[in-house]
Structures are given as structure tokens and as C-alpha cells.
Design a protein around this motif. Structure first.
Motif, PDB file in Angstrom:
ATOM      1  N   ALA A  39       3.221   6.037  -4.308  1.00  0.00           N
ATOM      2  CA  ALA A  39       1.786   6.062  -4.051  1.00  0.00           C
ATOM      3  C   ALA A  39       2.100   4.357  -2.721  1.00  0.00           C
ATOM      4  CB  ALA A  39       1.337   4.865  -5.228  1.00  0.00           C
ATOM      5  N   ALA A  40       2.943   3.739  -3.075  1.00  0.00           N
ATOM      6  CA  ALA A  40       3.612   2.273  -1.930  1.00  0.00           C
ATOM      7  C   ALA A  40       4.199   3.383  -0.567  1.00  0.00           C
ATOM      8  CB  ALA A  40       4.996   1.932  -2.036  1.00  0.00           C
ATOM      9  N   LYS A  41       4.339   4.203  -0.410  1.00  0.00           N
ATOM     10  CA  LYS A  41       4.385   4.975   0.892  1.00  0.00           C
ATOM     11  C   LYS A  41       3.195   5.418   1.024  1.00  0.00           C
ATOM     12  CE  LYS A  41       7.843   8.405   3.307  1.00  0.00           C
ATOM     13  NZ  LYS A  41       8.145   7.057   3.753  1.00  0.00           N
ATOM     14  N   VAL A  42       2.733   6.149   0.192  1.00  0.00           N
ATOM     15  CA  VAL A  42       1.637   6.834   0.945  1.00  0.00           C
ATOM     16  C   VAL A  42       0.680   5.786   1.232  1.00  0.00           C
ATOM     17  CG1 VAL A  42      -0.268   8.877   0.211  1.00  0.00           C
ATOM     18  CG2 VAL A  42       1.874   8.809  -0.271  1.00  0.00           C
ATOM     19  N   ASN A  43       0.524   5.024   0.572  1.00  0.00           N
ATOM     20  CA  ASN A  43      -0.607   4.163   0.939  1.00  0.00           C
ATOM     21  C   ASN A  43      -0.228   3.432   2.249  1.00  0.00           C
ATOM     22  OD1 ASN A  43      -1.983   4.305  -1.453  1.00  0.00           O
ATOM     23  ND2 ASN A  43      -1.531   2.653  -2.714  1.00  0.00           N
ATOM     24  N   GLY A  44       0.442   3.279   2.624  1.00  0.00           N
ATOM     25  CA  GLY A  44       0.857   2.982   3.942  1.00  0.00           C
ATOM     26  C   GLY A  44       0.099   3.602   4.857  1.00  0.00           C
ATOM     27  N   TRP A  45       0.223   5.174   4.928  1.00  0.00           N
ATOM     28  CA  TRP A  45      -0.372   6.387   4.953  1.00  0.00           C
ATOM     29  C   TRP A  45      -2.045   6.167   5.310  1.00  0.00           C
ATOM     30  CZ3 TRP A  45       2.296  10.829   3.205  1.00  0.00           C
ATOM     31  CH2 TRP A  45       3.748  10.746   3.792  1.00  0.00           C
ATOM     32  N   ILE A  46      -2.413   5.328   4.336  1.00  0.00           N
ATOM     33  CA  ILE A  46      -3.528   5.524   4.136  1.00  0.00           C
ATOM     34  C   ILE A  46      -4.513   4.004   4.875  1.00  0.00           C
ATOM     35  CG2 ILE A  46      -5.803   4.844   2.532  1.00  0.00           C
ATOM     36  CD1 ILE A  46      -3.905   6.335   0.485  1.00  0.00           C
ATOM     37  N   ASP A  47      -3.183   3.297   4.965  1.00  0.00           N
ATOM     38  CA  ASP A  47      -3.613   1.628   6.039  1.00  0.00           C
ATOM     39  C   ASP A  47      -3.656   2.465   7.127  1.00  0.00           C
ATOM     40  OD1 ASP A  47      -3.626   0.633   3.195  1.00  0.00           O
ATOM     41  OD2 ASP A  47      -1.459  -0.426   3.550  1.00  0.00           O
ATOM     42  N   GLY A  48      -2.750   3.232   7.691  1.00  0.00           N
ATOM     43  CA  GLY A  48      -2.879   3.597   8.942  1.00  0.00           C
ATOM     44  C   GLY A  48      -4.050   4.207   9.574  1.00  0.00           C
ATOM     45  N   CYS A  49      -4.658   4.875   8.791  1.00  0.00           N
ATOM     46  CA  CYS A  49      -5.649   6.092   8.224  1.00  0.00           C
ATOM     47  C   CYS A  49      -6.954   4.811   9.139  1.00  0.00           C
ATOM     48  CB  CYS A  49      -6.086   6.855   6.959  1.00  0.00           C
ATOM     49  SG  CYS A  49      -4.949   8.092   7.186  1.00  0.00           S
ATOM     50  N   ALA A  50      -7.123   3.768   8.144  1.00  0.00           N
ATOM     51  CA  ALA A  50      -8.000   3.211   8.183  1.00  0.00           C
ATOM     52  C   ALA A  50      -7.899   2.131   9.575  1.00  0.00           C
ATOM     53  CB  ALA A  50      -8.025   1.957   6.947  1.00  0.00           C
ATOM     54  N   ALA A  51      -6.993   1.989   9.585  1.00  0.00           N
ATOM     55  CA  ALA A  51      -6.603   1.261  10.713  1.00  0.00           C
ATOM     56  C   ALA A  51      -6.745   1.827  12.360  1.00  0.00           C
ATOM     57  CB  ALA A  51      -5.343   0.813  11.034  1.00  0.00           C
ATOM     58  N   LEU A  73      -4.063   4.945  -8.623  1.00  0.00           N
ATOM     59  CA  LEU A  73      -3.326   5.039  -7.941  1.00  0.00           C
ATOM     60  C   LEU A  73      -3.728   4.693  -6.247  1.00  0.00           C
ATOM     61  CD1 LEU A  73       0.252   4.482  -9.155  1.00  0.00           C
ATOM     62  CD2 LEU A  73      -1.546   3.339  -9.290  1.00  0.00           C
ATOM     63  N   LEU A  74      -4.171   5.714  -5.859  1.00  0.00           N
ATOM     64  CA  LEU A  74      -4.378   5.997  -4.325  1.00  0.00           C
ATOM     65  C   LEU A  74      -6.301   6.172  -4.753  1.00  0.00           C
ATOM     66  CD1 LEU A  74      -2.668   9.598  -3.376  1.00  0.00           C
ATOM     67  CD2 LEU A  74      -1.499   6.940  -3.466  1.00  0.00           C
ATOM     68  N   ALA A  75      -6.274   6.481  -4.824  1.00  0.00           N
ATOM     69  CA  ALA A  75      -7.840   5.886  -5.465  1.00  0.00           C
ATOM     70  C   ALA A  75      -8.243   4.351  -5.087  1.00  0.00           C
ATOM     71  CB  ALA A  75      -9.040   6.419  -5.970  1.00  0.00           C
ATOM     72  N   THR A  76      -8.389   3.401  -5.554  1.00  0.00           N
ATOM     73  CA  THR A  76      -8.298   2.147  -6.318  1.00  0.00           C
ATOM     74  C   THR A  76      -7.380   1.758  -4.483  1.00  0.00           C
ATOM     75  OG1 THR A  76      -7.538   2.193  -8.151  1.00  0.00           O
ATOM     76  CG2 THR A  76      -7.319   0.302  -6.611  1.00  0.00           C
ATOM     77  N   HIS A  77      -6.513   2.033  -3.918  1.00  0.00           N
ATOM     78  CA  HIS A  77      -6.030   1.398  -2.717  1.00  0.00           C
ATOM     79  C   HIS A  77      -6.647   2.089  -1.536  1.00  0.00           C
ATOM     80  CE1 HIS A  77      -3.187  -0.092   0.459  1.00  0.00           C
ATOM     81  NE2 HIS A  77      -3.599   0.883   0.558  1.00  0.00           N
ATOM     82  N   ALA A  78      -7.520   3.094  -1.589  1.00  0.00           N
ATOM     83  CA  ALA A  78      -8.525   3.954  -0.672  1.00  0.00           C
ATOM     84  C   ALA A  78      -9.462   2.559  -0.482  1.00  0.00           C
ATOM     85  CB  ALA A  78      -8.345   5.594  -0.967  1.00  0.00           C
ATOM     86  N   HIS A  79     -10.231   2.809  -1.796  1.00  0.00           N
ATOM     87  CA  HIS A  79     -11.136   1.865  -2.278  1.00  0.00           C
ATOM     88  C   HIS A  79     -11.475   0.398  -0.931  1.00  0.00           C
ATOM     89  CE1 HIS A  79     -12.489   5.218  -5.211  1.00  0.00           C
ATOM     90  NE2 HIS A  79     -12.966   5.174  -3.813  1.00  0.00           N
ATOM     91  N   SER A  80     -10.353   0.065  -1.863  1.00  0.00           N
ATOM     92  CA  SER A  80     -10.402  -1.945  -1.202  1.00  0.00           C
ATOM     93  C   SER A  80      -9.708  -0.977   0.279  1.00  0.00           C
ATOM     94  CB  SER A  80      -8.662  -2.016  -1.532  1.00  0.00           C
ATOM     95  OG  SER A  80      -7.418  -1.876  -1.019  1.00  0.00           O
TER      96      SER A  80
END
Length: 271
Positions: free
Chosen positions: A130-142, A174-181
Motif C-alpha cells: 500500500a505504501a508504494k501504491v499510495n505513492g502513485w495515488i499521491d501522483g494522481c492527486a498532484a 488502506l488505499l481507500a483511507t489514503h485516497a480519501h485523505s
């Protein structure tokens, strides 16, 4: 291809209950502990561009593109992330112990797409993945995306019984919680058998491939209401989906390779 939880702290449970989830227009507002996310507009014209970005057809309001692409200007953009399997050619980007292996030490592969499965069997591995994939999610948000589409939720069904539905749900939470944040909505991709767990996992809308073809659209609607995006790959699947839900859901037919205009196999049809 058919394949919210809000944690209420005891000290503020009474207050949190008074700040229950409300849906106004297409905005999902959570408790003060979570950021507000905006859902894709329901029954909007949609295009699925995960095989390559191109200028959206006239009238399109919602577009899904791969996380490596830029979002389409002025539209609601969903960021596609292969969250449960490894893209071909990217195996070396993962720690070896995070790739699922059978009793003989062989990688477990999704044979249809040549993608190794990720190993979700322990809490530690789920956290590291999740730490790696959440990094990708951060990139999507950016980049300006508004939502995430994490693919291959159903990979446990192709895992030679090594993974379970419970492990898939725990990881996706884990991914959903991070995406919502990050103020991003997150969708359930396929996996209709787990649609009943959408609230516990924290999923906001659904992306359903071939639900018309396999008579599953109603099951997604039961769980997600009209917040369902339908992608069909056959004329018959599109006709069925359109006849039943053409007035309420976003429905598009694409070619299986989700190619771009000008390619010989390019297909895009709507209701």
C-alpha cells in the motif's frame, strides 16, 4: 473480465454520529476527520482511455486515464492504477517478497494479462504494498485527478487459493483511507461478489466491466445506486446495459485493447 468505513473514536462517537455521511449533488461529505470527496457525476457521458490518452469525444464529462497520463482539461478525471498486480515489465520495481509465489516458489501469474500477483497474505506485506501504491495515488492527486480506479480487486480469485477475499478487502481499505485523505474518491473495479462490503472498505462508486454481458449491473446498482460506470466490450453487452440502465448509468462500449482513434481496432459506442 467480470471478475466508508469511518472509524469512530469512542470519545467522539456521539459527535461523529451527528456528522453522518450526507450526499448532496455528487459530493460525498465525511466527518471532520476526513476530507470531502466529489463523486463522478451519475449518468454522465464517459470515455475509457486506459490504453492511451486522446482528445475526448464531444459531450464527454468523465474520463478514466492511466496514472502515467495527464488528466483531460476541464473534465472529471479518474486515475487508473493497477493496484493488485504488477504491470508487465515492472516486476523489478517490486521487492521480491511482495510478489505472490506458490509452494514451488513460482510466481503466480494472471495468465490473461501476463501480470504477477502481489502478495497480500500478511498485514506487513499489505502495508508495504500500500505504501508504494499510495505513492502513485499521491501522483494522481498532484496531477489533478478527482478519483482513483484501483484495478484487479478480484485477483484473489486467480491466486491458486493463496489469497482470500478478506485480505483483498483489508488491503483496499488502506488505499481507500489514503485516497480519501487526498480528497480523492475511490471506485470498486468489478468484483461484484464483494459489492456488499463497499461501506466497510470505503468505496464510493463502481466501475463495472461487462455487467450487461453477464447480467450483473443490477447487483452493482443495489450496492452503489446510480454511482456506477459501465464498460462493455461487445454490442450485445452494450445493448443489454443500455436497455436496462441507459437512462441512469454512465455506459460506454470500448474495444478490449482500449485503443486510440486511428487504430484499426478502435471502438467507442454509447447508448
Amino acid at each position: 473480465m467480470s471478475r466508508l468505513t469511518r472509524r469512530l473514536l469512542g470519545a467522539v462517537a456521539a459527535t461523529a454520529l451527528a456528522v453522518a455521511v450526507t450526499i448532496t449533488a455528487s459530493t460525498l461529505t465525511r466527518t471532520s476527520a476526513d476530507a470531502a470527496v466529489t463523486l463522478p457525476p451519475a449518468h454522465a457521458k464517459f470515455d475509457y482511455q486506459i490504453g492511451g490518452a486522446y482528445t475526448p469525444p464531444a459531450g464527454v464529462q468523465v474520463v478514466t486515464r492511466d496514472r502515467t497520463a495527464a488528466p483531460a482539461a476541464g473534465l472529471y478525471n479518474i486515475c487508473y492504477v493497477n493496484a493488485f498486480q504488477v504491470q508487465p515489465g515492472e516486476q523489478g520495481q517490486w521487492a521480491a517478497d511482495l510478489l505472490l509465489r506458490d509452494a514451488k516458489g513460482n510466481l503466480v501469474i494472471d495468465e490473461d494479462w501476463g501480470e504477477p500477483l502481489l502478495d497480500l497474505r500478511t498485514a506487513d506485506k499489505r502495508t508495504r504494498i500500500a505504501a508504494k501504491v499510495n505513492g502513485w495515488i499521491d501522483g494522481c492527486a498532484a496531477k489533478g485527478y478527482r478519483a482513483i480506479e484501483p484495478d484487479n480487486y478480484d485477483s484473489y480469485t486467480r491466486s491458486k487459493n493463496l489469497l482470500t477475499a478478506g485480505q483483498a478487502k483489508a488491503y483496499l481499505t488502506l488505499l481507500a483511507t489514503h485516497a480519501h485523505s487526498k480528497s480523492l474518491a475511490i471506485g470498486q473495479k468489478n468484483t461484484v461478489e464483494l459489492a456488499g462490503a463497499r461501506t466497510a472498505v470505503g468505496l464510493d462508486f463502481a466501475v463495472a466491466e461487462e455487467c450487461g454481458q453477464y447480467d450483473e449491473c443490477g447487483d452493482y446498482v443495489d450496492a452503489f445506486g446510480n454511482n456506477v460506470i459501465v464498460i462493455e466490450y461487445t454490442d450485445s453487452g452494450r445493448r443489454t446495459a443500455c436497455s436496462q440502465y441507459g437512462g441512469t448509468l454512465s455506459i460506454v462500449q470500448r474495444d478490449v485493447d482500449v485503443s486510440v482513434p486511428g487504430d484499426p481496432g478502435y471502438v467507442r459506442k454509447t447508448c
